[in-house]
Design a protein around this motif. Structure first.
Motif, PDB file in Angstrom:
ATOM      1  N   VAL A   2       0.829  -1.206   0.000  1.00  8.35           N
ATOM      2  CA  VAL A   2       0.000   0.000   0.000  1.00  8.35           C
ATOM      3  C   VAL A   2       0.864   1.255   0.000  1.00  8.35           C
ATOM      4  O   VAL A   2       0.614   2.196  -0.768  1.00  8.35           O
ATOM      5  CB  VAL A   2      -0.967  -0.012   1.207  1.00  8.35           C
ATOM      6  N   TRP A   3       1.901   1.268   0.848  1.00  3.77           N
ATOM      7  CA  TRP A   3       2.766   2.453   0.892  1.00  3.77           C
ATOM      8  C   TRP A   3       3.533   2.626  -0.417  1.00  3.77           C
ATOM      9  O   TRP A   3       3.739   3.751  -0.873  1.00  3.77           O
ATOM     10  CB  TRP A   3       3.719   2.383   2.084  1.00  3.77           C
ATOM     11  N   ARG A  59      -5.365   4.614   3.701  1.00  3.90           N
ATOM     12  CA  ARG A  59      -6.504   3.815   4.157  1.00  3.90           C
ATOM     13  C   ARG A  59      -7.392   3.410   2.965  1.00  3.90           C
ATOM     14  O   ARG A  59      -7.818   2.248   2.864  1.00  3.90           O
ATOM     15  CB  ARG A  59      -7.325   4.602   5.176  1.00  3.90           C
ATOM     16  N   SER A  62      -5.677   0.845   0.883  1.00  2.00           N
ATOM     17  CA  SER A  62      -5.736  -0.430   1.590  1.00  2.00           C
ATOM     18  C   SER A  62      -7.094  -1.115   1.391  1.00  2.00           C
ATOM     19  O   SER A  62      -7.169  -2.342   1.217  1.00  2.00           O
ATOM     20  CB  SER A  62      -5.466  -0.202   3.084  1.00  2.00           C
ATOM     21  N   GLN A  63      -8.153  -0.334   1.389  1.00  3.77           N
ATOM     22  CA  GLN A  63      -9.486  -0.887   1.135  1.00  3.77           C
ATOM     23  C   GLN A  63      -9.581  -1.428  -0.290  1.00  3.77           C
ATOM     24  O   GLN A  63     -10.163  -2.490  -0.519  1.00  3.77           O
ATOM     25  CB  GLN A  63     -10.552   0.181   1.380  1.00  3.77           C
ATOM     26  N   SER A  66      -7.799  -4.750  -0.350  1.00  3.71           N
ATOM     27  CA  SER A  66      -8.649  -5.806   0.234  1.00  3.71           C
ATOM     28  C   SER A  66      -9.725  -6.249  -0.749  1.00  3.71           C
ATOM     29  O   SER A  66     -10.010  -7.450  -0.876  1.00  3.71           O
ATOM     30  CB  SER A  66      -9.302  -5.311   1.521  1.00  3.71           C
TER      31      SER A  66
END
Length: 160
Positions: A2-3, A59, A62-63, A66
């Motif tokens: 993610v980063w 965030r 990241s979603q 997922s």
């Protein structure tokens, strides 16, 4: 991962070339950073596109990650999940591979190959389409990426 998506997306915003694709007759520069990321299950490699990452928080990215992982499990991708990329990321760092070269996806300007952490450092290898990006631009991109990695303010602002 993610980063890396967030960092590379930010670096892409500082260089039009990394947001450019080469069509059959012309170059097209995209206004935002959309990145395809290599993701696999036991049988297949997928390259879903994380769209407009420069406008998203860590965030939100990241979603998205997922959501794509769930789509891999259920094999329920949509055609739009694979469209709109101008640059790619392949991360084999979690497998212990220190450095590798990644193949550029069709129409993308380049791809970053992310290796494993070694002594607090991570190897990032760029493969670029020289019809779109030259070596000097690549070196500038890598310097931008390094500055962002070392910028503590970037991490604070990118979280939300």
């Amino acid at each position: 991962t993610v980063w890396f998506i967030k960092l590379i997306g930010e670096a892409m915003m500082q260089s039009d070339s990394f947001r450019t694709t080469l069509g059959t007759d012309e170059f097209q520069v995209f206004p935002n950073a959309s990145i395809s990321v290599a993701m696999a299950d036991e049988d297949m490699l997928y390259m879903p596109v994380f769209k407009d990452v420069n406008k998203k928080s860590v965030r939100e990215i990241s979603q998205d990650l997922s959501s794509f992982k769930e789509k891999i499990k259920t094999k329920r991708f949509l055609p739009d999940d694979f469209k709109g990329s101008t640059f790619g990321i392949s991360n084999l760092g979690m497998t212990g591979i220190r450095e590798f070269d990644a193949m550029i996806n069709r129409d993308d300007s380049g791809i970053a190959a992310i290796g494993s952490e070694n002594g607090g450092k991570v190897a990032v290898t760029l493969t670029i389409d020289h019809r779109i990006i030259n070596g000097f631009q690549s070196a500038e991109f890598m310097q931008r990426l390094k500055r962002l990695v070392l910028d503590r303010n970037f991490y604070r602002s990118a979280k939300d």
